[in-house]
Structure formats: structure tokens, C-alpha cells
Design an enzyme around this catalytic site. Structure first.
Site, PDB file in Angstrom:
ATOM      1  N   TRP A 213      35.867  55.439 -15.583  1.00  0.00           N
ATOM      2  CA  TRP A 213      34.881  55.724 -16.929  1.00  0.00           C
ATOM      3  C   TRP A 213      35.189  54.703 -17.882  1.00  0.00           C
ATOM      4  CZ3 TRP A 213      33.129  61.557 -17.654  1.00  0.00           C
ATOM      5  CH2 TRP A 213      32.579  61.786 -16.431  1.00  0.00           C
TER       6      TRP A 213
ATOM      7  N   PHE B 162      35.454  56.538  -5.808  1.00  0.00           N
ATOM      8  CA  PHE B 162      34.649  57.514  -6.533  1.00  0.00           C
ATOM      9  C   PHE B 162      34.857  58.866  -5.747  1.00  0.00           C
ATOM     10  CE2 PHE B 162      30.957  59.720  -7.867  1.00  0.00           C
ATOM     11  CZ  PHE B 162      31.420  60.320  -9.046  1.00  0.00           C
TER      12      PHE B 162
ATOM     13  N   GLY C 117      42.687  66.755  -8.689  1.00  0.00           N
ATOM     14  CA  GLY C 117      42.198  65.918  -9.464  1.00  0.00           C
ATOM     15  C   GLY C 117      43.195  64.650  -9.930  1.00  0.00           C
TER      16      GLY C 117
ATOM     17  N   ASP D 275      29.899  58.009 -11.763  1.00  0.00           N
ATOM     18  CA  ASP D 275      28.645  58.587 -12.317  1.00  0.00           C
ATOM     19  C   ASP D 275      28.459  58.284 -14.060  1.00  0.00           C
ATOM     20  OD1 ASP D 275      31.022  59.827 -12.804  1.00  0.00           O
ATOM     21  OD2 ASP D 275      30.559  61.860 -12.570  1.00  0.00           O
TER      22      ASP D 275
HETATM   23  N1  MGD Z   1      37.463  70.516  -3.954  1.00  0.00           N
HETATM   24  C1  MGD Z   1      37.004  69.507  -5.065  1.00  0.00           C
HETATM   25  N2  MGD Z   1      35.582  69.626  -5.181  1.00  0.00           N
HETATM   26  C2  MGD Z   1      35.139  68.841  -6.035  1.00  0.00           C
HETATM   27  C3  MGD Z   1      35.966  68.245  -7.178  1.00  0.00           C
HETATM   28  C4  MGD Z   1      37.373  68.303  -6.777  1.00  0.00           C
HETATM   29  O1  MGD Z   1      38.301  67.602  -7.402  1.00  0.00           O
HETATM   30  N3  MGD Z   1      37.751  69.112  -6.044  1.00  0.00           N
HETATM   31  N4  MGD Z   1      35.487  67.476  -8.111  1.00  0.00           N
HETATM   32  C5  MGD Z   1      34.182  67.815  -8.708  1.00  0.00           C
HETATM   33  C6  MGD Z   1      33.640  66.978  -9.574  1.00  0.00           C
HETATM   34  S1  MGD Z   1      34.475  66.283 -10.821  1.00  0.00           S
HETATM   35  C7  MGD Z   1      32.392  66.187  -9.051  1.00  0.00           C
HETATM   36  S2  MGD Z   1      31.613  64.999 -10.130  1.00  0.00           S
HETATM   37  C8  MGD Z   1      31.834  66.576  -8.011  1.00  0.00           C
HETATM   38  C9  MGD Z   1      31.489  64.916  -7.171  1.00  0.00           C
HETATM   39  O2  MGD Z   1      30.555  65.401  -6.216  1.00  0.00           O
HETATM   40  P1  MGD Z   1      29.693  64.037  -5.708  1.00  0.00           P
HETATM   41  O3  MGD Z   1      29.169  63.122  -6.675  1.00  0.00           O
HETATM   42  O4  MGD Z   1      28.515  64.940  -5.028  1.00  0.00           O
HETATM   43  O5  MGD Z   1      30.660  63.397  -4.845  1.00  0.00           O
HETATM   44  P2  MGD Z   1      30.869  63.268  -3.155  1.00  0.00           P
HETATM   45  O6  MGD Z   1      30.975  64.595  -2.984  1.00  0.00           O
HETATM   46  O7  MGD Z   1      31.922  62.208  -3.074  1.00  0.00           O
HETATM   47  O8  MGD Z   1      29.652  62.677  -2.437  1.00  0.00           O
HETATM   48  C10 MGD Z   1      28.955  61.591  -3.056  1.00  0.00           C
HETATM   49  C11 MGD Z   1      28.273  61.000  -1.740  1.00  0.00           C
HETATM   50  O9  MGD Z   1      27.073  60.252  -1.967  1.00  0.00           O
HETATM   51  C12 MGD Z   1      26.881  59.264  -1.402  1.00  0.00           C
HETATM   52  N5  MGD Z   1      26.029  58.275  -2.050  1.00  0.00           N
HETATM   53  C13 MGD Z   1      26.382  57.302  -2.818  1.00  0.00           C
HETATM   54  N6  MGD Z   1      25.361  56.871  -3.573  1.00  0.00           N
HETATM   55  C14 MGD Z   1      24.393  57.264  -3.056  1.00  0.00           C
HETATM   56  C15 MGD Z   1      22.959  57.025  -2.792  1.00  0.00           C
HETATM   57  O10 MGD Z   1      22.594  56.131  -3.455  1.00  0.00           O
HETATM   58  N7  MGD Z   1      22.175  57.785  -2.012  1.00  0.00           N
HETATM   59  C16 MGD Z   1      22.621  58.817  -1.253  1.00  0.00           C
HETATM   60  N8  MGD Z   1      21.686  59.276  -0.701  1.00  0.00           N
HETATM   61  N9  MGD Z   1      23.840  58.762  -1.119  1.00  0.00           N
HETATM   62  C17 MGD Z   1      24.769  58.256  -1.752  1.00  0.00           C
HETATM   63  C18 MGD Z   1      28.208  58.632  -1.014  1.00  0.00           C
HETATM   64  O11 MGD Z   1      28.393  57.995   0.117  1.00  0.00           O
HETATM   65  C19 MGD Z   1      29.265  59.950  -0.811  1.00  0.00           C
HETATM   66  O12 MGD Z   1      29.253  60.620   0.406  1.00  0.00           O
HETATM   67  O13 MGD Z   1      32.602  67.308  -6.756  1.00  0.00           O
HETATM   68  C20 MGD Z   1      33.268  68.072  -7.493  1.00  0.00           C
HETATM   69  N10 MGD Z   1      33.903  68.972  -6.604  1.00  0.00           N
HETATM   70  N1  MGD Z   2      38.078  55.519 -10.743  1.00  0.00           N
HETATM   71  C1  MGD Z   2      37.469  56.847 -10.686  1.00  0.00           C
HETATM   72  N2  MGD Z   2      37.131  57.005 -11.930  1.00  0.00           N
HETATM   73  C2  MGD Z   2      36.554  58.336 -12.177  1.00  0.00           C
HETATM   74  C3  MGD Z   2      36.339  59.167 -10.840  1.00  0.00           C
HETATM   75  C4  MGD Z   2      36.816  58.835  -9.696  1.00  0.00           C
HETATM   76  O1  MGD Z   2      36.561  59.407  -8.820  1.00  0.00           O
HETATM   77  N3  MGD Z   2      37.552  57.626  -9.700  1.00  0.00           N
HETATM   78  N4  MGD Z   2      35.916  60.114 -11.052  1.00  0.00           N
HETATM   79  C5  MGD Z   2      34.962  60.469 -12.175  1.00  0.00           C
HETATM   80  C6  MGD Z   2      34.673  62.009 -12.604  1.00  0.00           C
HETATM   81  S1  MGD Z   2      33.348  62.611 -11.662  1.00  0.00           S
HETATM   82  C7  MGD Z   2      35.065  62.542 -13.275  1.00  0.00           C
HETATM   83  S2  MGD Z   2      35.033  64.390 -13.555  1.00  0.00           S
HETATM   84  C8  MGD Z   2      36.318  62.195 -14.203  1.00  0.00           C
HETATM   85  C9  MGD Z   2      37.628  63.035 -14.373  1.00  0.00           C
HETATM   86  O2  MGD Z   2      38.273  62.190 -14.875  1.00  0.00           O
HETATM   87  P1  MGD Z   2      39.583  62.782 -15.478  1.00  0.00           P
HETATM   88  O3  MGD Z   2      39.255  63.624 -16.766  1.00  0.00           O
HETATM   89  O4  MGD Z   2      40.507  61.694 -15.911  1.00  0.00           O
HETATM   90  O5  MGD Z   2      40.223  63.831 -14.869  1.00  0.00           O
HETATM   91  P2  MGD Z   2      41.375  63.985 -13.701  1.00  0.00           P
HETATM   92  O6  MGD Z   2      41.815  62.578 -13.405  1.00  0.00           O
HETATM   93  O7  MGD Z   2      40.886  65.002 -12.528  1.00  0.00           O
HETATM   94  O8  MGD Z   2      42.386  64.794 -14.700  1.00  0.00           O
HETATM   95  C10 MGD Z   2      42.699  64.195 -15.949  1.00  0.00           C
HETATM   96  C11 MGD Z   2      43.803  64.935 -16.395  1.00  0.00           C
HETATM   97  O9  MGD Z   2      43.768  66.548 -16.597  1.00  0.00           O
HETATM   98  C12 MGD Z   2      45.162  66.821 -16.530  1.00  0.00           C
HETATM   99  N5  MGD Z   2      45.003  68.382 -16.187  1.00  0.00           N
HETATM  100  C13 MGD Z   2      45.264  68.941 -14.871  1.00  0.00           C
HETATM  101  N6  MGD Z   2      45.232  70.197 -14.872  1.00  0.00           N
HETATM  102  C14 MGD Z   2      44.839  70.480 -16.379  1.00  0.00           C
HETATM  103  C15 MGD Z   2      44.781  71.526 -17.268  1.00  0.00           C
HETATM  104  O10 MGD Z   2      44.535  72.780 -16.600  1.00  0.00           O
HETATM  105  N7  MGD Z   2      44.344  71.459 -18.562  1.00  0.00           N
HETATM  106  C16 MGD Z   2      44.334  70.354 -19.052  1.00  0.00           C
HETATM  107  N8  MGD Z   2      44.100  70.133 -20.360  1.00  0.00           N
HETATM  108  N9  MGD Z   2      44.762  69.312 -18.313  1.00  0.00           N
HETATM  109  C17 MGD Z   2      45.002  69.193 -17.059  1.00  0.00           C
HETATM  110  C18 MGD Z   2      45.654  65.846 -15.449  1.00  0.00           C
HETATM  111  O11 MGD Z   2      47.166  65.848 -15.367  1.00  0.00           O
HETATM  112  C19 MGD Z   2      45.153  64.370 -15.810  1.00  0.00           C
HETATM  113  O12 MGD Z   2      45.815  63.784 -16.364  1.00  0.00           O
HETATM  114  O13 MGD Z   2      36.789  60.809 -13.815  1.00  0.00           O
HETATM  115  C20 MGD Z   2      35.539  60.091 -13.581  1.00  0.00           C
HETATM  116  N10 MGD Z   2      36.166  58.612 -13.390  1.00  0.00           N
HETATM  117  S1  SF4 Z   3      32.113  52.393 -11.087  1.00  0.00           S
HETATM  118 FE1  SF4 Z   3      32.980  51.148 -12.659  1.00  0.00          FE
HETATM  119  S2  SF4 Z   3      31.496  49.918 -13.320  1.00  0.00           S
HETATM  120 FE2  SF4 Z   3      30.296  51.120 -12.022  1.00  0.00          FE
HETATM  121  S3  SF4 Z   3      29.510  52.843 -13.438  1.00  0.00           S
HETATM  122 FE3  SF4 Z   3      31.810  53.467 -12.913  1.00  0.00          FE
HETATM  123  S4  SF4 Z   3      33.093  52.652 -14.402  1.00  0.00           S
HETATM  124 FE4  SF4 Z   3      31.032  51.432 -14.561  1.00  0.00          FE
HETATM  125 MO    MO Z   4      32.933  64.846 -12.095  1.00  0.00          MO
END
Ligand code: MGD
Ligand code: MGD
Ligand code: SF4
Ligand code: MO
Length: 747
Positions: free
Chosen positions: A195, A622, A615, A33
Site C-alpha cells: 500500500w 498480494f 497477517g 487493492d
Molecule cells: N484466513 C484468512 N482469510 C482472509 C485474510 C486472512 O488474513 N486470513 N485476509 C482477508 C483480507 S485482508 C482480504 S483483503 C481478503 C482478500 O481476498 P481476495 O482479494 O479475494 O484475495 P484472494 O483470496 O487472494 O483472491 C484473489 C484471486 O483473484 C484472482 N484475480 C486477480 N485478478 C483478477 C482479475 O482481474 N479477474 C479475476 N477473475 N480474478 C483475478 C487472483 O488470481 C486470486 O486468486 O481476504 C480476507 N480473508
Molecule cells: N505487499 C502486500 N501489501 C499488502 C497486502 C499484501 O498481501 N501484500 N495486502 C493488502 C491488504 S488486503 C490489507 S488488508 C493490508 C493489511 O496490511 P496491514 O494493515 O499492514 O496488515 P498486517 O500486515 O496483517 O498487520 C499489520 C500489523 O498489525 C499488527 N497486529 C496483529 N494483531 C493485532 C491486533 O490485534 N491489534 C493491533 N492493533 N495490531 C495487530 C501486526 O503485528 C502487524 O504489524 O495490506 C495491504 N497491502
Molecule cells: S501492487 Fe503495488 S503498484 Fe500495484 S496497486 Fe498495489 S501498491 Fe500500487
Molecule cells: Mo485486506
């Protein structure tokens, strides 16, 4: 998502470095994202390589998920044709149909459900960073047809933060990494493959001398590089902020002139904060009192400081107070809308924002009032945001400015309950676009019941996710290499970036734009989506620039409104009082405590002696995506939980064992990883695991029932934030036990 680029004026393109026989396109990666600017190399109409941008501003921003994208999208499991369910829901049996036939049938069935149960019986879940080309059309369609029941992954990540930030100063600010002197990461842990633009900016800021404070229960990679690391107990972030404020107010480290002139409720805040002396906060958070003082002083006196948005605060029992406290810290220290602080951008004045496409003005007040969850947890619903209509118009020129799609949402848990037949009225039609709904919220067993109780489920997807497996129709989606995009930072900043289409989509894959356009036409409501093509819609949004989308994409890689600071001096803040509301008039009028507070955990349950948080953002994936890509899966074949050596020993598990983690909500199986960086008593659970190679259909769901963290996340009142109704994912009681045999599907 944040703007972390060193430009404030519109930046013109850098010439692309072409290789003979290879066409190059400027694209925005949407494999996560944060949407990095990257380059796609195209040969004979197909993308053969994704590499980093030639523009020095973006050159360091790429990760393995972006690089591997062409292979991931060319995978044999990619959905290429519309599919219609045959047999029972979740039977795993499908027939291929054409788009026209599918959309006509969907329109007919949706119309009949709306006639029978009212438009509010139709709910949609969509995450904007996946669907990209939606441009606000989901909300627009829903508003015209009369349903307020939109939910999204943004309810747990940034969207809810946007809505709550407004309660303090009327907008969701963007941290100015470029000019800051001190960065505070509340749990956030950006890395080289997570990120990467944020990671790079934190590194750059540190290299020029900025301080880094990290608050994280475990020693994360960011904590290792920090000037100060506070290992707070999971879920106690709001208490920590109250402790910082206590120090800052007691020691007079705040910006008196700003507080006097631009805030209301300071004396009430001071009184509330006095209830949280540092010793009490030390006891709640488990951190050393002197260290808490030192961190608070560093934040307040080493400024301008930033607390970049963090998802960690979005997912806690005290999420509303936590998010508000970040805003209050920024405000009392005078860091709002100043260089190096937190900037209130507004939308780009020359680009039509998605909010305007959404047309929230069209939905009647009666229908807005039916938004699910608005009665009990109103903060980000229409009801909770209604008081901002006039102030937003006054300051930002829009009555319904949506940010990160999160400002006028229904409550997800309330929506699932209504879908399951346990709500104030039935929800019988559910559409999921770019959201693996089943696994992306709390209480997966409830979501499963909710989906099984639908009359119509439509999923727009690239792959056969567990959510898609339960649908009536699965429609094949294009990818970010296969469509153009006008990215307006989800309304968070005034930065706008275009992406070119690099290749044609395979098979019958189509964009989300096309999905909504087709639905409008099939419903005989072409007037709702009057643009025949995506480019036409973008041309409309860019009219004021005097350019077509095509011209715009060739001219700009990044398009900024010139930076203006302290804009509040002209029009005030977009709050009902026009000031920064340290005491929130909106929360008060909704019947909540207008001042921030800390609500502690429910009493311990001896049966579940450990605490878990979800998390682990794995570098390779992703969220719930990417498990099908062999290059990535080879690096991380199985889901792994992390515990400290002592906890592992105490609970009879060792590195490499399979273990079951359980609590009253559910149970899952994971491999054990023993890590000295973990504090004792805490279990770290990876998010989003299922295995695309495993058996599909209800009862199996490709391993989602065995591995998904959402099976363990409760959504009863003790585990919901009061004001938003957002689940607490950072401190859930659980227990673990060693499994003698590996679960089904283990390698
Ligand atoms: N239980 C639980 N729930 C969570 C979280 C968690 O840690 N635990 N994390 C939360 C967080 S931080 C976030 S950001 C959200 C993430 O929530 P979302 O961003 O909705 O992520 P996903 O649920 O993985 O679903 C993304 C889906 O979109 C599809 N997709 C990718 N690109 C495209 C596209 O171009 N078009 C279409 N139509 N589909 C596409 C992928 O194949 C995938 O299945 O979830 C949150 N919900
Ligand atoms: N490769 C990769 N990159 C991603 C994503 C991915 O799925 N894959 N997801 C993206 C998305 S949608 C998001 S939201 C971000 C999230 O990315 P981050 O912000 O890095 O989130 P997490 O890895 O869930 O946790 C980060 C830290 O929070 C700590 N933590 C856990 N519980 C607590 C708490 O209660 N308080 C505090 N202060 N710290 C706590 C954990 O130990 C961990 O080190 O990453 C993004 N980047
Ligand atoms: S997946 Fe990697 S290259 Fe693509 S937007 Fe996220 S951090 Fe950037
Ligand atoms: Mo997120």
C-alpha cells in the site's frame, strides 16, 4: 483504497513521456487493492514494462508487484481457455471448451438448480478489487434472479467496516491525510511495498510535523517511526479505545459544542466508558497506563487527527465495537467531515455509482429476508442495513448505497454451512470470481466440505488456484493490463479514476463484465445486462459528464467532486436519528448492545498455550496470489512464522526449522523465523500460502492443506464477532512443535 491524493478538484492529465517506438497507456494497477496510477509501455501490442506515473501526484506510487505484472500475466500457468471438469470433482482432469458452450451449460444447470431449490440456493463470492470490471453486475444479476447470498473478501476487510461505520454517522469516512496533524494506526503497517500510496502519505504528513501513534503488539516498521508506540495485546483494540475515551471524557478533552448539537447517547456512552478506567484497560491490553493517557491526550488535543481505516479491527471478536469506537472517537473529538479529519464524501454526483447498477431495490423483501446469517449476525446484511434506507435517501440521494461492496452481504460462515448442507436451506450452486474462496475465510475444512457438496461450481480466474481446482468450470480471466476500468473507489470516496486498456487479453481470457453479460444472454435475460460492451456500460455511467469513457480517460487521471465540509449542517447525518449515534438505535433494534463493549477471550486452554494471529502481508505477494511469479518467489520461497527468541526456545524451535502449528480447527507447517520484535507467547502466521507448482486436485490442492492459514482459523461462536459474525483472526490459541522432516513441497 483510501484517497490519499493531494487534489480536491478534478485533476487534468499530465502529458505522458513517450519513448520512440513505445506506446504509453495510463493504467491503474490492480495487483493489490489500492490501485495505483501507473504507466504501461506497449510495444507491438504487448506491455513490455510497467513504470510509475508521469504525474507528480502519483509518481512515488509503485511497488514490485506492479512492476513485475507483465511477467506474471505472461506466465505459462496463466489460464487461457475455458475448462470443464471431467471425472470426479477435484480429480484435476479437464477438457477445453468454448465460451459459448460453457456458458450455455452453466446457464442450463443454474436454471435447473434454481427451479429445484429456489434462487437462494445460488451463492456468489467476489472481491471487487480483483474483478474490477464487474461494476456491480454480480449483485445486479443476483438481485434480478432472486438470490441475496453474496459473500466477498470484503467481509473481512473494509466492506464490513463500511457497513458498521454507518451505524455511527451514516457513511464510511475517508481519512484526510493531507491536512491532518495526528495519525493513529491501529495495527495497520503500510510500507514501501505494501500500500505504497498510504505509506507515502504517512511519511509526508510526518515530514510536515504530524504526529504518529501506532498500536501494535510487535514493533512494526511503522511503530519504529512513531511518536508513540503502544504494544497492546493482540485482539484488545476495542478495550484500548474504551480507555482512550475514558481519558478524553474524564479530562473534558472532547468537542462539547459538536457533541451537544450533533450526537445522541452521550450520557449513556459516558456511563459505559466509566466501566473502563485506564488501570483496567492497562490490565486488559498489557500497556502502561500512563502511556494510554498520553496517547489519548495526543489524539484529542493534537488534532485534527485521523484513525485511517485498518483491517486489523475488521477481524476481531470485538470488531463491531472496535469499528464503532473508532467512529465514536472521531465524533466526540469533532473530527468528522472537517479538513484534516475524516471526510464523508458521498458518491460523485456526475458518475452513476455501482450501487445503482446493483439494483438492490429489485430483490423482493421475502428474498432479502432469506439472506444467510441475517438472523444471528445481521449487521452488514440487508436486515441490518434496512433502517438506513430512508436516511441514506435523504442525505446521499440513494436508498441502497453500497460501499466497498460490503453493505448488503450474507454472512460467509453461514453461507458455507448452508453449502455444506448444515443451513436452513440448501445452497447448491457456487460462483467465485476473483476470490480464492477456499483460503480467504475462516475454517477452511468447512469451506472444503461446502465446495465438495455443490452441484455446480464456476470459477473465473487467472490461475488454477486451490478453489479453481474444485470447480466444474474454470473460466479464464483478463488482467488489469488487458481491459479498461472506471474506478469509483468502490463507492468509498467521490474520487473516480479511469484506466486505459493497454493490450488485448491472451487466449480466450475475458473480463468479469463479459462473464455476466454472457450469462445474462445464455439465460435469455439480456435485459439484465443490456450493455453489449464494457465501454458501453462506462459510457452509461458517465452520461452526466457529457463525455464518452474514451474522452473521459483522455481528459482525467483523477476526477473529484469539489470538497465540501460539514455537510451534515444541511441534511443531518444518514442515521435514523439524523445525528451521530453514540448509542446505536440500529444495533438496539437488532437486539444487540447499542453501546460499545469489550468481550474478552474464552478461558485459556492449557493444551494450546500460545496465541497466533494471521497477517504477514508479504511485500512480494498480494494475499493468496503471486506465488507462481519466479522473480517474487525467489525472494520469498517459503511461508515463515515469526516468534520471539524466548518463545522459540521455550517451544524447542530454532530459526530455519520446520514447525507444525496446530489447534482444534487444523494444522499447518511453516518455517520458523525468530524475531526480537515479536512479544513472547505470540505467533505471527503468514496469510494465503499455497504452492502453484505442487500437485493439484482434491487431497493435494497445491499445498493449501499444508500451508494455508485458513486451516487454523476457527469460526465457532467464541471466535465470531457477535453482530457481524466475522472471525477473530487476531488472537487464536495454538501450539507449535518442531518437525523432524520438511513437509511435502518444501524447497
Ligand atoms: N484466513 C484468512 N482469510 C482472509 C485474510 C486472512 O488474513 N486470513 N485476509 C482477508 C483480507 S485482508 C482480504 S483483503 C481478503 C482478500 O481476498 P481476495 O482479494 O479475494 O484475495 P484472494 O483470496 O487472494 O483472491 C484473489 C484471486 O483473484 C484472482 N484475480 C486477480 N485478478 C483478477 C482479475 O482481474 N479477474 C479475476 N477473475 N480474478 C483475478 C487472483 O488470481 C486470486 O486468486 O481476504 C480476507 N480473508
Ligand atoms: N505487499 C502486500 N501489501 C499488502 C497486502 C499484501 O498481501 N501484500 N495486502 C493488502 C491488504 S488486503 C490489507 S488488508 C493490508 C493489511 O496490511 P496491514 O494493515 O499492514 O496488515 P498486517 O500486515 O496483517 O498487520 C499489520 C500489523 O498489525 C499488527 N497486529 C496483529 N494483531 C493485532 C491486533 O490485534 N491489534 C493491533 N492493533 N495490531 C495487530 C501486526 O503485528 C502487524 O504489524 O495490506 C495491504 N497491502
Ligand atoms: S501492487 Fe503495488 S503498484 Fe500495484 S496497486 Fe498495489 S501498491 Fe500500487
Ligand atoms: Mo485486506
Amino acid at each position: 483504497m483510501p484517497s490519499v491524493y493531494p487534489v480536491e478538484e478534478s485533476a487534468v492529465s499530465t502529458p505522458l513521456q513517450a519513448r520512440p517506438g513505445v506506446e504509453t497507456k495510463r493504467v491503474l494497477c490492480a495487483s493489490c487493492d489500492i490501485s495505483c496510477n501507473v504507466t504501461a509501455e506497449v510495444k507491438k501490442g504487448r506491455v513490455v514494462r510497467v513504470r510509475s506515473s508521469d504525474n507528480p501526484i502519483f509518481r512515488d506510487n509503485i511497488c514490485m508487484k506492479g512492476i513485475v505484472a507483465p511477467k506474471g500475466f505472461a506466465h505459462p500457468q496463466r489460464l487461457l481457455q475455458p475448462l470443464r471438469r471431467v471425472g470426479e470433482r477435484g480429480s484435476g482432469r479437464w477438457e477445453e471448451v468454448g465460451w459459448d458452450e460453457a456458458m450455455n451449460d452453466i446457464a442450463r444447470r443454474l436454471r435447473s438448480i434454481i427451479e429445484q431449490h429456489g434462487p437462494e440456493s445460488w451463492a456468489v463470492s467476489e472481491s471487487p478489487w480483483n474483478t474490477c470490471t464487474d461494476s456491480g453486475l454480480a449483485r445486479r444479476m443476483m438481485n434480478y434472479l432472486g438470490t441475496p447470498n453474496f459473500i466477498s473478501g470484503v467481509a473481512l476487510c473494509a466492506g464490513n467496516t463500511a457497513a458498521i461505520n454507518r451505524m455511527t454517522y451514516g457513511w464510511f469516512p475517508m481519512a484526510d491525510f493531507m491536512n491532518t496533524e495526528c495519525i493513529v494506526l491501529f495495527g495497520h503497517n503500510p510500507r514501501r511495498n505494501s500500500w505504497v500510496p498510504v505509506y507515502n502519505q504517512v511519511r509526508r504528513a510526518q515530514a510536515r510535523g504530524a504526529k504518529l501513534i501506532v498500536l501494535d503488539p510487535r514493533k512494526s516498521s511503522s511503530a519504529e517511526r512513531a511518536d508513540l508506540w503502544l504494544p497492546l495485546r493482540a485482539g484488545t483494540d476495542a478495550a484500548m479505545c474504551l480507555g482512550w475515551l475514558n481519558v478524553i471524557l474524564e479530562e473534558g478533552l472532547y468537542d462539547r459544542a459538536f457533541v451537544d448539537k450533533w450526537t445522541i447517547g452521550f450520557e449513556d456512552l459516558r456511563e459505559r466508558v466509566s466501566e473502563y478506567p485506564v488501570e483496567r484497560v492497562a490490565a486488559i491490553t498489557g500497556c502502561d497506563a500512563e502511556m494510554i493517557r498520553e496517547a489519548a491526550r495526543m489524539y484529542a488535543t493534537n488534532g485534527p487527527s485521523i484513525i485511517p481505516w485498518t483491517p486489523i479491527t475488521d477481524m476481531q471478536r470485538n470488531s463491531t465495537s472496535g469499528i464503532r469506537l473508532h467512529g465514536i472517537l472521531r465524533s466526540v473529538c469533532g473530527y468528522v467531515d472537517v479538513p484534516g479529519g475524516e471526510l464523508l464524501h458521498g458518491f460523485h454526483p456526475d458518475v452513476v455509482p455501482e450501487s445503482e447498477i446493483e439494483r438492490h431495490d429489485v430483490l423482493s423483501e421475502d428474498q432479502k429476508a432469506k439472506q444467510l446469517g441475517a438472523d444471528s449476525h445481521p449487521a452488514f446484511t440487508h436486515r441490518g442495513q434496512a433502517a438506513f434506507r430512508e436516511p441514506m435517501k435523504r442525505v446521499w440521494g440513494h436508498e441502497f448505497p453500497n460501499q466497498v461492496a460490503g453493505c448488503y452481504m450474507a454472512n460467509p460462515s453461514a453461507t458455507f454451512r448452508a453449502m455444506a448442507g448444515e443451513g436452513p436451506y440448501p445452497v447448491k450452486a457456487f460462483f467465485a470470481l476473483g476470490n480464492n474462496t477456499l483460503m480467504s475465510f475462516a475454517n477452511m475444512p468447512l469451506i472444503l466440505r461446502a465446495m465438495m457438496n455443490q452441484d455446480l461450481i464456476v470459477v473465473h480466474e487467472q490461475f488454477m488456484t486451490p478453489t479453481a481446482q474444485l470447480a466444474d468450470y474454470v473460466l479464464p480471466a483478463d488482467s488489469w493490463l488487458e481491459r479498461p476500468w472506471l474506478h469509483d473507489s468502490f463507492g468509498w470516496s467521490s474520487m473516480v479514476r479511469p484506466a486505459e486498456k493497454a493490450m488485448d487479453p491472451p487466449g480466450a481470457c475475458e473480463s468479469t463484465f463479459s462473464f455476466w453479460r454472457r450469462l445474462a444472454v445464455a439465460l435469455d435475460r439480456e435485459d439484465i445486462v443490456p450493455w453489449a460492451t464494457l465501454e458501453e456500460l462506462y459510457d452509461h455511467r458517465l452520461e452526466k459528464t457529457g463525455m464518452t469513457f474514451d474522452e473521459f480517460a483522455k481528459t482525467y487521471e483523477i476526477f473529484f467532486a469539489p470538497a465540501q465540509y460539514r455537510k451534515y449542517e444541511k441534511r443531518g447525518f444518514a442515521t435514523p436519528s439524523g445525528k451521530v449515534e453514540l448509542k446505536s438505535s440500529v444495533l438496539e433494534s437488532l437486539g444487540f448492545d447499542p453501546l460499545p463493549y469489550f468481550r474478552d477471550d474464552p478461558p485459556p486452554n492449557p493444551e494450546y498455550p500460545l496465541m497466533m494471529f494471521t497477517g504477514v502481508r508479504e511485500d512480494e505477494y498480494f494475499q493468496t496470489g503471486h506465488r507462481h511469479v519466479p522473480e517474487l518467489r525467489a525472494r520469498k520461497p517459503e511461508p515463515i512464522l515469526f516468534v520471539s527468541p524466548r518463545t522459540a526456545k521455550h517451544h524447542g524451535v530454532r530459526e530455519g526449522d520446520w514447525a507444525e502449528v496446530s489447534n482444534p480447527t487444523g494444522k499447518i507447517s511453516l518455517l520458523v523465523g525468530v524475531r526480537p520484535a515479536m512479544p513472547d507467547g505470540l505467533v505471527r502466521i503468514p496469510h494465503g500460502w499455497w504452492k502453484p507448482e505442487m500437485k493439484q486436485g482434491a487431497g493435494h490442492l497445491s499445498g493449501a492443506l499444508t500451508y494455508s492459514d485458513a486451516m487454523l482459523c476457527p469460526d465457532d461462536d467464541d471466535f465470531l464477532d457477535r453482530e457481524q459474525g466475522i472471525p477473530h483472526l487476531k488472537g487464536i490459541p495454538c501450539r507449535i512443535r518442531r518437525l523432524d522432516a520438511a513437509p511435502e513441497g518444501a524447497t
